[in-house]
Scaffold this active site. Sequence first.
Site, short mmCIF file in Angstrom:
data_model
loop_
_atom_site.label_atom_id
_atom_site.label_comp_id
_atom_site.label_asym_id
_atom_site.label_seq_id
_atom_site.Cartn_x
_atom_site.Cartn_y
_atom_site.Cartn_z
N ARG A 195 0.94 -1.18 0.04
CA ARG A 195 0.05 -0.07 0.18
C ARG A 195 0.89 1.05 -0.25
O ARG A 195 0.61 2.20 -0.58
CB ARG A 195 -1.00 0.01 1.14
CG ARG A 195 -2.12 -1.16 1.06
CD ARG A 195 -2.84 -1.14 2.45
NE ARG A 195 -3.71 0.03 2.44
CZ ARG A 195 -4.17 0.48 3.81
NH1 ARG A 195 -4.20 -0.38 4.90
NH2 ARG A 195 -4.70 1.36 3.94
N GLN A 227 -9.52 9.65 8.47
CA GLN A 227 -8.99 8.20 8.83
C GLN A 227 -7.91 7.59 7.90
O GLN A 227 -7.58 6.66 8.19
CB GLN A 227 -10.40 7.48 8.76
CG GLN A 227 -11.53 8.00 9.79
CD GLN A 227 -12.76 7.27 9.62
OE1 GLN A 227 -13.00 6.34 10.13
NE2 GLN A 227 -13.52 8.09 8.69
N ASN A 228 -8.02 8.31 6.65
CA ASN A 228 -6.92 7.69 5.81
C ASN A 228 -5.49 7.62 6.10
O ASN A 228 -5.01 8.68 6.69
CB ASN A 228 -7.27 8.43 4.57
CG ASN A 228 -8.57 8.48 3.99
OD1 ASN A 228 -9.27 7.55 4.46
ND2 ASN A 228 -8.75 9.41 3.34
N HIS A 283 -5.72 7.66 12.17
CA HIS A 283 -5.52 6.20 12.13
C HIS A 283 -3.92 5.79 11.80
O HIS A 283 -3.75 4.75 11.19
CB HIS A 283 -6.26 5.41 11.02
CG HIS A 283 -7.72 5.36 11.65
ND1 HIS A 283 -8.89 4.95 10.97
CD2 HIS A 283 -8.04 5.51 12.82
CE1 HIS A 283 -9.88 4.88 11.52
NE2 HIS A 283 -9.61 5.18 12.59
N THR A 336 -16.85 8.65 4.08
CA THR A 336 -16.64 7.51 5.08
C THR A 336 -17.99 6.80 5.33
O THR A 336 -19.14 7.42 5.38
CB THR A 336 -16.13 7.89 6.53
OG1 THR A 336 -15.85 7.04 7.32
CG2 THR A 336 -17.06 8.92 7.06
N ASN A 387 -21.03 12.37 0.78
CA ASN A 387 -20.67 11.11 0.25
C ASN A 387 -21.51 10.40 -0.79
O ASN A 387 -22.21 10.78 -1.26
CB ASN A 387 -21.20 10.13 1.63
CG ASN A 387 -20.31 8.84 1.70
OD1 ASN A 387 -19.18 9.07 1.91
ND2 ASN A 387 -21.21 7.69 1.65
N1 APR Z 1 -16.89 10.12 -3.26
C1 APR Z 1 -17.47 10.18 -2.06
N2 APR Z 1 -17.67 9.16 -1.42
C2 APR Z 1 -17.02 7.86 -1.96
C3 APR Z 1 -16.61 7.79 -3.24
C4 APR Z 1 -16.41 8.91 -3.86
N3 APR Z 1 -15.89 8.94 -5.29
N4 APR Z 1 -16.42 6.28 -3.18
C5 APR Z 1 -16.80 5.78 -2.29
N5 APR Z 1 -17.25 6.46 -1.26
C6 APR Z 1 -17.90 6.34 0.04
C7 APR Z 1 -18.76 5.00 0.16
O1 APR Z 1 -20.13 5.23 -0.29
C8 APR Z 1 -18.17 4.52 1.68
O2 APR Z 1 -19.39 5.13 2.42
O3 APR Z 1 -16.78 6.19 0.86
C9 APR Z 1 -16.96 5.27 1.97
C10 APR Z 1 -15.89 4.44 2.24
O4 APR Z 1 -15.99 3.67 3.34
P1 APR Z 1 -15.20 2.46 3.93
O5 APR Z 1 -14.58 1.54 2.63
O6 APR Z 1 -15.50 1.73 4.96
O7 APR Z 1 -13.97 3.62 4.35
P2 APR Z 1 -13.86 4.28 5.50
O8 APR Z 1 -14.99 4.98 6.02
O9 APR Z 1 -12.87 5.27 5.61
O10 APR Z 1 -13.57 3.01 6.82
C11 APR Z 1 -13.27 3.51 8.18
O11 APR Z 1 -12.30 1.57 8.60
O12 APR Z 1 -11.06 -0.37 7.81
C12 APR Z 1 -11.14 0.71 8.80
O13 APR Z 1 -9.03 1.91 9.44
C13 APR Z 1 -9.84 1.46 8.41
O14 APR Z 1 -9.87 4.04 8.32
C14 APR Z 1 -10.79 3.07 7.80
C15 APR Z 1 -11.99 2.75 8.83
#
Ligand code: APR
Length: 240
Positions: free
Chosen positions: A66, A98-99, A116, A183, A208
């Site tokens: 990554r 969170q990224n 994170h 998120t 989102n």
């Molecule tokens: N624009 C806006 N939102 C988007 C896009 C986009 N182009 N593509 C995807 N999304 C949204 C999705 O609909 C989803 O709700 O981004 C969100 C991504 O969710 P996750 O994959 O669960 O990621 P995240 O919320 O950052 O996860 C939180 O979980 O696995 C752990 O530590 C890790 O920091 C991470 C935490």
Amino acid sequence: MARQTGAMPRPASIVILTGAGISAESGVPTFRGPDGLWEGHRVEDVATPEAFARDPHTVLRFYDLRRAALATVEPNAAHRALARLDAEFEGELLLVTQNVDDLHDRAGSRRLLHMHGELKRSLCAACGESRPFEGDMLTNRSCRGCGASALRPDIVWFGEMPYEMDRIERALAGCDLFVSIGTSGAVYPAAGFVRTARACGAATLELNLEPSAGTAWFYAARHGPASVLVPAWVDEVLGG
Ligand code: APR
């Protein structure tokens, strides 16, 4: 609950939370989407202290891959818009991400906090020091501080405490606008920030691709790609 979608009053203090969705259009896979990063990896197999103790090779390789992939991606319009907000918004601002990618940093955001951790930092299990790190940890685990061969990724794993929670809680208590971008609202404590902000009287906005798990807690929600929604919102806040 009545939803707002129009322009909101000009805020004096903003807290922004971002998740994997803001980096999706840069080509960084999200965790729980169809191309989800956890696909092929069970979270428990790579993102926990127990997994690292059991199988350090797999965990180090997962993060090395990554980290190397960061060289192939660029900040997108959403990252750049938040960096413009950082440079031009004269009120209080804190961007909590969170990224663990470096796209907000490379776009130029300064009032930024990686709750994170970061792919481009190492943590020494011997002396506890966090340092910038480049390259592969699989073949280079010696700490430049204490010399012990004890480096791990400076990533907050499941079951570990996210960074700077006191600072985040203070910012949430004092803000008048909380914005959640990209998120899923699946992981705490980040998923609970909207409730903290709301309890302290802040307006709350979700940007989102689709309604998140916590969407009902937001006074306003706009759904679509971050690269479209975020620049438009920043234009609103900065008065176009
Ligand atoms: N624009 C806006 N939102 C988007 C896009 C986009 N182009 N593509 C995807 N999304 C949204 C999705 O609909 C989803 O709700 O981004 C969100 C991504 O969710 P996750 O994959 O669960 O990621 P995240 O919320 O950052 O996860 C939180 O979980 O696995 C752990 O530590 C890790 O920091 C991470 C935490």
